[in-house]
Design a protein around this motif. Structure first.
Motif, mmCIF file in Angstrom:
data_model
loop_
_atom_site.group_PDB
_atom_site.id
_atom_site.type_symbol
_atom_site.label_atom_id
_atom_site.label_comp_id
_atom_site.label_asym_id
_atom_site.label_seq_id
_atom_site.Cartn_x
_atom_site.Cartn_y
_atom_site.Cartn_z
ATOM 1 N N ASN A 123 -92.426 116.705 97.747
ATOM 2 C CA ASN A 123 -91.667 117.156 96.581
ATOM 3 C C ASN A 123 -92.068 116.432 95.301
ATOM 4 O O ASN A 123 -91.850 116.942 94.201
ATOM 5 C CB ASN A 123 -90.153 117.032 96.814
ATOM 6 N N LEU A 124 -92.647 115.239 95.424
ATOM 7 C CA LEU A 124 -93.200 114.514 94.272
ATOM 8 C C LEU A 124 -92.203 114.418 93.123
ATOM 9 O O LEU A 124 -92.571 114.512 91.946
ATOM 10 C CB LEU A 124 -94.495 115.198 93.797
ATOM 11 N N ASN A 125 -90.947 114.192 93.466
ATOM 12 C CA ASN A 125 -89.922 114.290 92.432
ATOM 13 C C ASN A 125 -89.823 113.077 91.526
ATOM 14 O O ASN A 125 -88.977 113.031 90.638
ATOM 15 C CB ASN A 125 -88.552 114.631 93.049
ATOM 16 N N ALA A 178 -82.784 110.166 97.087
ATOM 17 C CA ALA A 178 -82.857 109.720 98.483
ATOM 18 C C ALA A 178 -84.101 110.220 99.197
ATOM 19 O O ALA A 178 -84.502 109.629 100.204
ATOM 20 C CB ALA A 178 -81.609 110.177 99.241
ATOM 21 N N PHE A 179 -84.717 111.294 98.704
ATOM 22 C CA PHE A 179 -85.786 111.933 99.469
ATOM 23 C C PHE A 179 -87.078 112.064 98.664
ATOM 24 O O PHE A 179 -87.778 113.063 98.756
ATOM 25 C CB PHE A 179 -85.319 113.296 99.988
ATOM 26 N N GLY A 180 -87.384 111.042 97.868
ATOM 27 C CA GLY A 180 -88.664 111.030 97.174
ATOM 28 C C GLY A 180 -89.812 110.982 98.167
ATOM 29 O O GLY A 180 -89.918 110.058 98.981
ATOM 30 N N ASP A 181 -90.673 111.984 98.125
ATOM 31 C CA ASP A 181 -91.746 112.137 99.114
ATOM 32 C C ASP A 181 -93.070 112.354 98.392
ATOM 33 O O ASP A 181 -93.197 113.280 97.593
ATOM 34 C CB ASP A 181 -91.433 113.314 100.035
ATOM 35 N N ALA A 228 -90.302 102.736 92.970
ATOM 36 C CA ALA A 228 -90.994 103.102 94.206
ATOM 37 C C ALA A 228 -90.819 104.602 94.443
ATOM 38 O O ALA A 228 -89.703 105.124 94.386
ATOM 39 C CB ALA A 228 -90.436 102.316 95.378
ATOM 40 N N ARG A 229 -91.910 105.292 94.715
ATOM 41 C CA ARG A 229 -91.861 106.752 94.783
ATOM 42 C C ARG A 229 -91.505 107.285 96.164
ATOM 43 O O ARG A 229 -90.960 108.387 96.279
ATOM 44 C CB ARG A 229 -93.217 107.327 94.340
ATOM 45 N N GLN A 230 -91.825 106.554 97.217
ATOM 46 C CA GLN A 230 -91.581 107.026 98.582
ATOM 47 C C GLN A 230 -90.362 106.326 99.160
ATOM 48 O O GLN A 230 -90.260 105.095 99.113
ATOM 49 C CB GLN A 230 -92.792 106.751 99.476
ATOM 50 N N THR A 231 -89.436 107.088 99.736
ATOM 51 C CA THR A 231 -88.258 106.492 100.355
ATOM 52 C C THR A 231 -88.367 106.522 101.873
ATOM 53 O O THR A 231 -89.034 107.376 102.461
ATOM 54 C CB THR A 231 -86.969 107.228 99.938
ATOM 55 N N ARG A 233 -88.917 102.077 99.073
ATOM 56 C CA ARG A 233 -87.511 101.736 98.901
ATOM 57 C C ARG A 233 -86.675 102.558 99.877
ATOM 58 O O ARG A 233 -87.183 103.506 100.486
ATOM 59 C CB ARG A 233 -87.033 101.999 97.469
ATOM 60 N N ALA A 234 -85.409 102.176 100.003
ATOM 61 C CA ALA A 234 -84.477 102.907 100.860
ATOM 62 C C ALA A 234 -83.207 103.170 100.066
ATOM 63 O O ALA A 234 -82.578 102.234 99.563
ATOM 64 C CB ALA A 234 -84.168 102.118 102.127
#
Length: 446
Positions: A131-133, A170-173, A213-216, A198-199
């Motif tokens: 999603n690259l949000n 929550a869902f940065g992918d 941080a882009r990926q969760t 990150r979480a």
């Protein structure tokens, strides 16, 4: 089962430009508003694809997305005919115009996360478009990327292309740039490594201080569930937040792996020793004796890694079982990094050879060889189920090269995005590309 890894490279689009839209990406920000050369960028990428295919490494092509995305601008209140939309955006919000024209989909490591059929519960190849949000210019990609993937991987009995994860913090992918697979062979079940920065729901995970941080972790877990992966063969590791703050916006800027080999910097992961023990243990259970190639900070700093993009390289298996490392030419122009490369080859470890390519147009926007490719493991039957003419051959290289020389500009400055003629040029080019790739439904908006 016999299978091979196919590197699907992104074909650089005709609107390749340096708008400096990606904060946290050192090269993108440093070259902001420089003049780009879309023609040269596309030809550099095509030449890399051909050279690797001629060495027996299968290559595929992922097409550029249709740009400008005028639907985005209209959604943001710019009305009228196409030329009027572009003119007003250029006058009032040039950053939004640049986002609508972004060719960042060329970095197909961010297109999706891919799990091969050997790893998935239903024995299909699974794709989850990212999603690259984290960034506006990239968050608009996933709908078109999903359409492209479904056009090529259309056989639902062999492939599953999911929708992107929900938008939201929550869902940065960010896709395969934070995903690596280890296995004894491409056709046998392997271990899939997901790296997160990150979480959202775990306050004990320390995030970076400077860059987001882009990926969760939550996104990585969701992708693993969607793909039907065996949890005993999935490892989640946290990226070092200090590395993210230094410009390592994706894990593939500080680590790269393939089959039984991981090349990484000692500052890549939180609690390096525990992280490596966890990964090695999972690999051992899967029958993989993990070969770790560790680069100490005393030999090369994180800043050196970011400047040269050493780790944003392709680690490719040769027939003799050793590895070929495909690096950007900048690695050979950096004294310390070049010395490390020579030591890797001379040391008798898994990396037997280093091959460098001039990808300067991509590198100036923050993307090296690994950014330009999406790794897809396919059996022969899955390969034969692909739609279109997307596997690289000398003939396809020649056709695409001639197409680029005909339709691409050799100079694109930020102010050129306001030129209404550019819209027509790009649409003409992409309409012809549909025919070359034999994917008639690729650009329904044209």
């Amino acid at each position: 089962m016999s299978a091979r890894e196919y590197n699907f490279d992104g074909l650089v689009g005709p609107t390749h430009n340096y708008a400096g839209l990606s904060s946290g990406n050192v090269a993108s920000m440093r070259n902001s508003h420089a003049v780009s050369n879309p023609r040269q960028a596309a030809l550099q990428g095509l030449d890399k694809m051909l050279a690797l295919s001629q060495r027996g490494i299968p290559q595929g092509v992922l097409p550029p997305l249709a740009r400008p995305n005028l639907a985005l601008l209209r959604q943001l209140g710019f009305e009228g005919e196409d030329a009027a939309v572009v003119a007003r955006a250029a006058r009032e919000e040039p950053r939004l115009l640049a986002a609508a024209y972004s060719a960042s989909a060329m970095w197909t490591a961010n297109a999706a996360t891919v799990s091969p059929s050997a790893d998935t519960a239903d024995q299909r190849v699974h794709f989850t478009p990212a999603n690259l949000n984290a960034k506006l210019h990239r968050s608009q990609e996933h709908a078109d990327t999903t359409r492209s993937l479904r056009a090529i991987f259309a056989d639902a009995t062999r492939f599953m292309v999911h929708e992107a994860l929900p938008a939201g913090g929550a869902f940065g992918d960010e896709g395969a740039a934070n995903h690596t697979r280890f296995a004894a062979g491409h056709g046998v079940p392997g271990v899939e490594l997901f790296v997160y920065g990150r979480a959202e729901f775990n306050a004990e995970v320390t995030p970076p201080r400077v860059h987001v941080a882009r990926q969760t972790l939550e996104a990585s877990r969701a992708v693993a569930r969607l793909h039907g992966l065996n949890e005993s063969r999935v490892v989640y590791l946290q990226q070092n937040p200090a590395a993210i703050d230094a410009g390592v916006f994706h894990n593939d800027v500080i680590a790269v792996g393939n089959l039984d080999t991981l090349l990484y910097h000692e500052d890549a992961f939180v609690d390096e020793a525990a992280s490596m023990d966890r990964l090695a243990g999972a690999c051992e259970q899967a029958g993989v004796a993990l070969r770790r190639v560790r680069i100490e900070r005393a030999r090369m700093s994180v800043d050196d890694a970011v400047a040269s993009y050493l780790f944003n390289s392709q680690l490719l298996a040769r027939e003799d079982g050793r590895m070929l490392l495909v690096v950007p030419q900048e690695c050979r122009e950096h004294e310390r990094v070049s010395r490390v490369l020579d030591e890797l080859v001379a040391g008798g470890g898994p990396i037997a050879e280093v091959l460098s390519f001039d990808l300067r147009q991509s590198m100036r926007n923050g993307g090296g060889p690994a950014c330009l490719r999406l790794r897809v493991v396919l059996t022969d039957e899955e390969r034969d189920a692909l739609q279109g003419q997307v596997l690289m051959t000398p003939e396809l290289h020649a056709r695409l090269g001639a197409w680029v020389r005909t339709h691409y500009r050799d100079r694109l400055a930020p102010e050129d995005l306001a030129d209404p003629q550019l819209i027509g040029e790009v649409r003409t080019a992409l309409a012809e590309l549909r025919g070359i790739l034999q994917l008639p439904g690729l650009y329904p908006q044209l």
